[in-house]
Design a protein around this motif. Structure first.
Motif, PDB file in Angstrom:
ATOM      1  N   LEU A   9       0.825  -1.208   0.000  1.00  0.00           N
ATOM      2  CA  LEU A   9       0.000   0.000   0.000  1.00  0.00           C
ATOM      3  C   LEU A   9       0.862   1.263   0.000  1.00  0.00           C
ATOM      4  CD1 LEU A   9      -2.936  -0.881   2.434  1.00  0.00           C
ATOM      5  CD2 LEU A   9      -3.062  -0.483  -0.033  1.00  0.00           C
ATOM      6  N   VAL A  10       1.918   1.261   0.816  1.00  0.00           N
ATOM      7  CA  VAL A  10       2.805   2.428   0.856  1.00  0.00           C
ATOM      8  C   VAL A  10       3.430   2.639  -0.512  1.00  0.00           C
ATOM      9  CG1 VAL A  10       4.968   3.312   1.823  1.00  0.00           C
ATOM     10  CG2 VAL A  10       3.264   2.295   3.325  1.00  0.00           C
ATOM     11  N   LEU A  11       3.884   1.578  -1.139  1.00  0.00           N
ATOM     12  CA  LEU A  11       4.479   1.673  -2.472  1.00  0.00           C
ATOM     13  C   LEU A  11       3.457   2.164  -3.495  1.00  0.00           C
ATOM     14  CD1 LEU A  11       7.113   1.198  -4.002  1.00  0.00           C
ATOM     15  CD2 LEU A  11       6.351  -1.134  -4.427  1.00  0.00           C
ATOM     16  N   GLU A  12       2.254   1.612  -3.425  1.00  0.00           N
ATOM     17  CA  GLU A  12       1.188   2.008  -4.340  1.00  0.00           C
ATOM     18  C   GLU A  12       0.841   3.486  -4.188  1.00  0.00           C
ATOM     19  OE1 GLU A  12      -3.584   1.215  -4.694  1.00  0.00           O
ATOM     20  OE2 GLU A  12      -2.305  -0.501  -4.179  1.00  0.00           O
ATOM     21  N   TYR A  13       0.673   3.932  -2.951  1.00  0.00           N
ATOM     22  CA  TYR A  13       0.303   5.329  -2.719  1.00  0.00           C
ATOM     23  C   TYR A  13       1.442   6.295  -3.057  1.00  0.00           C
ATOM     24  CZ  TYR A  13      -3.848   3.515  -0.362  1.00  0.00           C
ATOM     25  OH  TYR A  13      -5.022   2.868  -0.071  1.00  0.00           O
ATOM     26  N   GLY A  69      -5.889  10.179  -0.006  1.00  0.00           N
ATOM     27  CA  GLY A  69      -7.173  10.505   0.608  1.00  0.00           C
ATOM     28  C   GLY A  69      -7.209  10.097   2.075  1.00  0.00           C
ATOM     29  N   LYS A  70      -8.192  10.659   2.745  1.00  0.00           N
ATOM     30  CA  LYS A  70      -8.348  10.397   4.174  1.00  0.00           C
ATOM     31  C   LYS A  70      -8.608   8.914   4.441  1.00  0.00           C
ATOM     32  CE  LYS A  70     -10.678  12.194   8.214  1.00  0.00           C
ATOM     33  NZ  LYS A  70     -11.573  13.230   8.729  1.00  0.00           N
ATOM     34  N   GLN A  71      -9.418   8.293   3.612  1.00  0.00           N
ATOM     35  CA  GLN A  71      -9.740   6.877   3.790  1.00  0.00           C
ATOM     36  C   GLN A  71      -8.488   6.006   3.605  1.00  0.00           C
ATOM     37  OE1 GLN A  71     -12.849   5.474   1.245  1.00  0.00           O
ATOM     38  NE2 GLN A  71     -12.931   3.464   2.204  1.00  0.00           N
ATOM     39  N   ALA A  72      -7.676   6.315   2.607  1.00  0.00           N
ATOM     40  CA  ALA A  72      -6.448   5.548   2.370  1.00  0.00           C
ATOM     41  C   ALA A  72      -5.472   5.733   3.526  1.00  0.00           C
ATOM     42  CB  ALA A  72      -5.805   5.993   1.057  1.00  0.00           C
TER      43      ALA A  72
END
Length: 165
Positions: free
Chosen positions: A110-114, A122-125
């Motif tokens: 997820l960190v890599l993707e974002y 976004g706040k949700q992510a």
């Protein structure tokens, strides 16, 4: 009176006081200074004293009192860990490790993707990342607690010799 806690040499030192107390020759129990002069440890003095915990604590210096707190904490923690964990199956540990590894992998992906996106996160992510990180930290702390309990002999693992003999 807890004479069984005393060594023979120590019992000889306090025996006259105990005999006198048992026969009723003295109306007062031995004082803390009397017991300290007899060469008894703090634990032995407490075993001979009668009275409230506050009276017993007053006979100790700060270091001795803290040592008793530490010993009591270890004893209570050990009994609660044994009660709560019971006998751990190796499969339970392996399942926890797999779950922890999956969470770490998901977090890293997820960190890599974002980090690859040009738009702001976004706040949700961000909440998803934070929640995952907190779960990983809790699992890691739990794993450390269990490993420490196993090494200290506070937990038993099926098929593994206990650390304490």
């Amino acid at each position: 009176m807890a004479i069984a806690l005393l060594s023979l040499r120590q019992a000889e030192k306090v025996e006259p006081q105990l005999r006198a107390a048992l026969k009723g020759q003295t109306s007062s129990k031995p004082t803390a200074s009397d017991l300290a002069q007899a060469g008894l440890s703090a634990r032995e003095r407490l075993a001979l004293r009668e009275g409230s915990p506050a009276d017993a604590a007053a006979a100790l210096n700060a270091r001795q009192y803290v040592q008793q707190i530490i010993a009591k904490d270890r004893e209570l923690t050990r009994s609660q860990m044994i009660w709560a964990l019971g006998r751990i199956e190796p499969g339970e540990i392996e399942a926890m490790l797999k779950s922890l590894a999956k969470m770490r992998g998901r977090y890293a992906s997820l960190v890599l993707e974002y980090s690859q996106t040009e738009r702001p996160i976004g706040k949700q992510a961000l909440e998803e990342l934070r929640g995952l990180r907190e779960r990983i930290e809790e699992f890691e702390r739990g794993l450390e607690t269990i490993k420490t309990a196993i090494l200290d002999g506070n937990a038993e693992v099926d098929g593994v010799k206990s650390a304490r003999l």
